[in-house]
Design an enzyme around this catalytic site. Structure first.
Site, PDB file in Angstrom:
ATOM      1  N   GLN A 221       0.718  -1.283  -0.004  1.00  0.00           N
ATOM      2  CA  GLN A 221      -0.135  -0.122  -0.232  1.00  0.00           C
ATOM      3  C   GLN A 221       0.821   1.318   0.081  1.00  0.00           C
ATOM      4  OE1 GLN A 221      -2.873  -2.111   3.233  1.00  0.00           O
ATOM      5  NE2 GLN A 221      -3.426  -0.105   2.805  1.00  0.00           N
ATOM      6  N   ARG A 368      -8.029  -0.032   8.433  1.00  0.00           N
ATOM      7  CA  ARG A 368      -9.242   0.414   7.803  1.00  0.00           C
ATOM      8  C   ARG A 368      -9.875   1.501   8.995  1.00  0.00           C
ATOM      9  NH1 ARG A 368     -13.735  -1.567   3.613  1.00  0.00           N
ATOM     10  NH2 ARG A 368     -14.455   0.463   2.996  1.00  0.00           N
ATOM     11  N   CYS A 369      -8.921   2.230   9.655  1.00  0.00           N
ATOM     12  CA  CYS A 369      -9.119   2.951  10.750  1.00  0.00           C
ATOM     13  C   CYS A 369      -8.372   4.127  11.174  1.00  0.00           C
ATOM     14  CB  CYS A 369      -9.247   2.084  12.075  1.00  0.00           C
ATOM     15  SG  CYS A 369      -7.470   1.688  12.462  1.00  0.00           S
ATOM     16  N   GLU A 738     -12.713   4.658   5.453  1.00  0.00           N
ATOM     17  CA  GLU A 738     -12.446   4.034   6.826  1.00  0.00           C
ATOM     18  C   GLU A 738     -13.848   4.487   7.753  1.00  0.00           C
ATOM     19  OE1 GLU A 738      -8.874   5.193   7.453  1.00  0.00           O
ATOM     20  OE2 GLU A 738      -8.023   3.205   7.090  1.00  0.00           O
TER      21      GLU A 738
END
Lengths: 784, 165, 188
Positions: A221, A368-369, A738
């Site tokens: 990523q 995802r936070c 997110e």
């Protein structure tokens, strides 16, 4: 504020279909495992069955004898090249291959390379390792006990404590707690879970000894960060390393860290002299790669009798596993957890976090936070409901009383954040309207009379994303700016390269739409490239919902630079001065003479064929954007659940998600992101957990036990939006990928607790499995 | 330690016959991806849970990671590469694009193959039929809602052209 | 992963005959599927190997068993064993108490209570798999023990080791584990 473009141009706000879909729907994506190079060989990892053990011997002769095996690499071999350990993304170090001892079940111990993957697996089975079991530390609460085994012999300080971090005003908060008429407390555990993207991690690494160039296809990523880390760790010159992240099958934070498999594959490629492919299995992915959460949190709220909040006190124990491989900005060992004051106006707050080592897989990544924001949002939203229950107030009323009012923005939170904008009431009102809140409460009262269990759960979360400004943020020293390089061709088409890397977020479409918005070049005519470090400008990658806030901003500003040059060329073509020109997406016209205009395409052509004397030819710009602040998307989610008294199963009857992410580039893509994130939140709330038994055996290490919801479990999601643009972002956007994973767990848990609150239930830890709920029902005497 | 015996097999893949000599333990998904270089079929797990490897074997949706190549001997295989292409997309492929039924794209080929088999059996599926029909395929990105819409789009398009035929 | 298993079975032979076999570690080992005693360190300590196959995973445990308690009068034996997989796939330890009692109507009953702890690859398969492996092993053990008793009764005992005892077949374990999923059993 934003000019509306035509659907043909497809700028901001248009739900244009995705440009990248064409290859995926034909099965012509280019994922890592699709990469085939001539002479390619395969790597397979040998892993530890023990959570904590000393390695007394490793015998590789049998494995090496198997025909087709080219190498068996152990920690000892790596140690000779100083590669047995590597830095993590959070200033700790991690074993690449175990030397001396192993610290978690499934830890990498040896790497086998063979002609084909079946032979490599056979050979891995033949590697013999003698272990001496050591006492295991699984419970983080016991990590500081005097008789706790010290896990990290490599550290100077012989302790299992990694860090202690605190922020806020302890004295003022303690005082407020003591003097408050009402206090409420909750111990909320956010279980260890795993992002589990459908594509596992892997790489293909090729070293060309004739040119000295190392090419690494990696599920990354953050390709540039990986390249720099490789250069520093392996001592290879950075210009000779090319990292390519082609198509990535989902990331969710799992593909941010550098994994031992990548390093071993690189070493094998360099020593064997052939390209090496290493792709982990799903079990390996779940058992050894970056997990998420595992936060044991305690929150105390102080309020007056009417429910007006005074103070928040938080204490958290963070379980990082064997190595602190969390991907967090340097100054924030607990990430952005201090956003735990949420959407509420507190006079004082204090937060402390202790990070500890245990014999579990390393990490603590941002799943995802945006760096621990899920944990924070979950904690405050659960605590608010606990307080509401204490005060016998409707959870909606309690929230309304305490929201930061719109006029207080930019808002300085007592834990140090400056929220750029927010309109929490607006999102709440819309969500309440959509779900039909008052009718639902009536229904719940009626159902309670009949002994039926129904609950409504609210989560009015605030996110903090888009890391981040260079004065505060860096990962391993690399500042968290991001970039865009835009080049317009003579025929008016364009190509733009970014420092981010999509894993499904639709960048090939959304970034093109930004250019369409700023320059009026149709999105269909703008090619977007990411992921090749040889050509893309430097960036810190895609995670923490940062692409739109950082690279998106860079794209807009690069396009504006191009527009400024285009203005000069237009003035030259139209023989007027620049001030006489006015812009609309796609063309410059002479003020008062609309017939006299030049399209961006004509201007582009002129940039190569008819530019003013003394002007540099071409039409391009690059921009590196250092965000002045983070952005603060927010929203209100409401879940309605019904509990089956016979089985304890919770059915999500309805779920309304109102998100505010400022100005939206592509509403279709935003909606898709929300659906996906909510489904992940559902999974975490109801069905997922990675846990360890007392011997350190991992439970939940395959998809048989770590459950991913199918289309059958997943309810219908209803989405809505309010729009509070970010005042500092070039086009007022905030990022949204997110939010649904951040805000939803609390909504689900609040709903289930709400369904049982009349029975005296105050809190239930996730996952809310049917068995767990059924036991509570049995305990309260209400099972069917 | 393991003697590598090769078994001769012939499989018809997307209408074309292929012959090969393979190890008995070679998984069908590896045969498809590596021997035939058809990389649209993906591997997402190791416990037969995720369905990313779904292909059609004699018209039936199967998980190719849980079959040996030798089991496909003499049979017909259809993979995503045999469903449609840029010049002639299958209604399902169109539906996934029109309805935003994919994000990272990794589950998509398997989803389309399962949906193909479903529509063959149930040309007018209800939403529940669709959700059950793709319940063997995991997706981490979309939350399934738009995938359902994509399959509904395809069902409508296919039955419209069927009634015109 | 700690598992407790309580099993009992009845045999037509008198308690004294059953105790003869149960109190001799070599005889007991010969009834355990896939097990072999390799060395007697002293009269209470024995070294041995046991093969356990589960699916594609074959684990060769090498370890040691020690008789903690041997009560001839009450016919009770307590054995503690610990083994490690020779290739490094994991370890297992077990404490077993075996008791033989005379049945009033004739014959005897054998009661065993075992605590089993598994670490490593096998443990990842989860509680239910291990329980199934243990169940299957015990059933096989019981069968073998019965066979031994009959041989002993017919005077065939002592004429060498019994026929090779094969390790548990993975297929049957997997099938019964899956079947077990559909029985109503509460999870721990």
């Amino acid at each position: 504020m934003l000019a509306k473009t035509s659907p043909e141009i497809g700028g901001m706000g248009h739900p244009i279909k995705r440009k990248e879909d064409l290859r995926f729907i034909q099965g012509k994506g280019n994922y890592i495992d699709d990469v085939q190079l001539p002479g390619m060989i395969y790597g397979h990892m040998v892993r530890s069955p023990y959570a904590h053990a000393r390695i007394t011997a490793i015998r590789t002769e049998e494995a090496k004898k198997l025909p087709g095996v080219l190498a068996v690499i152990t920690g000892e071999d790596l140690a000779k090249a100083n590669l047995a350990w590597m830095p993590t993304l959070f200033h700790d170090k991690q074993m690449v291959l175990a030397t001396g001892k192993v610290l978690f079940q499934s830890q990498e111990v040896a790497f086998v390379v063979a002609e084909d993957r079946y032979t490599a697996a056979d050979a891995a089975d033949l590697v013999e390792i003698d272990y001496e079991e050591l006492p295991v530390l699984i419970d983080p609460h016991k990590s500081q006990d005097s008789d706790a085994p010290i896990l990290r012999e490599d550290r100077e300080e012989k302790s299992n404590l990694i860090f202690h971090w605190e922020v806020g005003d302890r004295a003022a908060t303690d005082q407020a707690m003591k003097s408050a008429p009402v206090t409420a407390k909750v111990n909320a555990f956010f279980p260890r879970c795993h992002p589990a993207p459908l594509e596992t991690c892997g790489c293909v690494i090729d070293f060309n000894s004739a040119t000295g160039k190392l090419t690494a296809w990696i599920t990354s990523q953050a390709p540039h960060a990986h390249r720099t880390v490789f250069a520093l760790v392996a001592g290879l010159p950075e210009q000779n390393i090319r990292v390519i992240s082609p198509d990535i099958g989902g990331g969710f934070g799992n593909k941010v860290p550098v994994y031992p498999g990548y390093v071993c594959a690189a070493v094998a490629a360099l020593t064997v002299g052939r390209p090496v492919k290493w792709i982990e299995t799903r079990s390996e992915n779940l058992q050894s790669t970056g997990f998420a959460r595992d936060y044991h949190m305690e929150a105390e709220l102080a309020a007056d009798k009417e429910g007006r909040l005074k103070a928040l006190r938080v204490k958290t124990l963070a379980d990082h596993g064997a190595f602190n491989a969390a991907a967090q900005p340097t100054k924030f060992p607990a990430g952005l957890f201090s956003i735990c004051t949420g959407s509420y106006d507190f006079s004082s707050a204090f937060c402390e976090v202790d990070g500890v080592y245990t014999n579990k897989a390393p990490g603590g990544i941002a799943y995802r936070c945006s760096f621990r924001v899920t944990e924070a949002a979950y904690l405050i939203e659960r605590a608010m409901d606990v307080l509401a229950q204490e005060l016998k107030l409707d959870p909606v009323e309690l929230r309304r009383k305490n929201f930061i009012p719109p006029e207080k923005f930019p808002y300085s939170s007592p834990l140090g954040w400056s929220y750029d904008s927010g309109n929490y009431q607006g999102a709440l009102d819309l969500a309440l309207e959509r779900i039909g809140y008052n009718d639902l409460r009536k229904e719940q009262a009626e159902k309670r009379e009949r002994g039926e269990l129904m609950g409504i759960g609210i989560s009015s979360f605030t996110e903090i994303v888009g890391a981040g400004p260079s004065h505060t943020f860096d990962i391993l020293g690399l500042k968290m700016f991001d970039s865009a390089e835009l080049r317009v061709h003579p025929t008016g088409k364009a190509i733009m390269r970014m420092g981010t890397k999509s894993q499904g977020q639709g960048h090939e479409t959304t970034y093109a739409q930004i250019v369409a918005q700023e320059l009026g070049i149709p999105a269909a005519d703008v090619a977007i490239e990411e992921g090749d470090t040889d050509t893309a400008p430097y960036g810190l990658g895609t995670y923490a919902s940062r692409s739109t806030p950082t690279s998106g901003a860079a794209a807009a500003l690069a396009a504006r630079k191009v527009r400024e040059k285009a203005r000069k060329i237009a003035a030259h073509l139209l023989e007027v001065s620049e001030e006489d020109l006015e812009w609309e997406p796609g063309k410059f016209s002479v003020k008062g003479a609309p017939g006299k205009s030049k399209t961006i395409q004509e201007i582009a052509f002129a940039a190569y064929t008819n530019f003013p004397q003394g002007m540099e030819p071409g039409l391009e710009a690059v921009h590196y954007y250092d965000p002045p602040n983070l952005t603060f998307p927010f929203g209100t989610y409401i879940a309605v659940v019904d509990i089956d008294k016979g089985t304890g199963e919770v059915k999500v009857r309805r779920f309304v998600a109102v998100d505010d992410c400022g100005n939206i580039i592509n509403p279709m893509i935003v909606e898709g992101q929300v659906h996906g994130g909510l489904t992940e939140g559902l999974a975490i709330a109801f069905m997922q957990e990675i846990s360890y038994d007392e011997s350190g055996n991992i439970q939940g290490g395959t998809f048989m036990d770590y459950l991913v919801p199918t289309a059958v479990e997943t309810p219908h999601w209803e989405t809505g939006h309010t729009c509070t643009p970010s005042p500092h972002h070039p086009f007022g956007a905030k990022g949204v990928g997110e939010s649904p994973n951040v805000g939803s767990p609390a909504a689900f848990v609040n709903a289930v607790v709400d369904a049982l609150s009349h029975l005296g239930v105050k809190h239930i830890d996730m996952p809310l499995s049917p068995w767990k709920i059924w036991q509570i029902l049995k305990d309260k005497g209400v099972t069917q | 330690m393991t003697t590598k015996r090769a078994v001769d097999i012939t499989v018809k893949v997307n209408g074309k016959e292929h012959s090969a000599a393979v190890e008995p333990r070679l998984l069908l998904v590896h045969f498809i991806r590596e021997h035939l270089a058809l990389t649209g079929t993906h591997i997402g797990c190791d416990t037969t849970n995720c369905g990313a490897c779904t292909v059609l074997l004699d018209g039936r949706a199967v998980k190719s990671c849980t079959l040996f190549t030798v089991q496909a001997d003499g049979r017909e295989l259809r993979t995503i590469e045999g469903v449609g292409n840029s010049s002639a997309l299958h209604p399902l492929q169109e539906g996934f694009k029109e309805k935003h039924g994919l994000q990272c794209g990794f589950c998509t080929p398997g989803m389309i193959m399962s949906a193909c088999a479903l529509l063959e059996k149930k040309p007018h599926p209800t939403e529940e039929d669709i959700r059950w029909g793709i319940s063997g395929n995991l997706c981490r990105c979309t939350g399934y809602q738009n995938i359902v819409k994509a399959v509904q789009y395809a069902a409508e398009k296919m039955s419209a052209s069927a009634s015109q035929a | 992963m700690a598992i407790k298993i309580e099993k009992s079975f009845q045999a037509p032979e008198p308690a004294a005959d059953v105790w003869k076999i149960l109190s001799d570690p070599r005889s007991v080992a010969s009834c355990v599927p896939g097990a072999q005693v390799t060395e007697a360190v002293d009269e209470k300590t024995y070294r041995g190997v046991i093969k356990v196959k589960l699916g594609p995973t074959l684990t060769d445990y090498k370890g040691q068993a020690h008789i903690e308690r041997l009560d001839d009068q009450n016919r009770e034996i307590e054995i503690v064993g610990k083994g490690q997989d020779v290739r490094g796939k994991g370890s297992a330890s077990m404490k077993m108490t075996g008791k033989v009692r005379e049945l009033p109507a004739g014959g005897s009953e054998v009661i065993t209570i075992s605590e089993l702890n598994v670490v490593g690859i096998l443990a990842q398969m989860g509680n239910r798999m291990i329980q199934e492996v243990a169940n299957q092993m015990f059933e096989q053990f019981t069968k073998n023990l019965r066979q031994r008793l009959q041989q002993q009764a017919s005077g065939a005992v002592g004429s060498g080791p019994p026929e090779e005892v094969k390790p548990i077949d993975a297929g049957s374990v997997a099938v019964s584990a899956v079947r077990g999923l559909f029985k109503s059993k509460p999870k721990e």
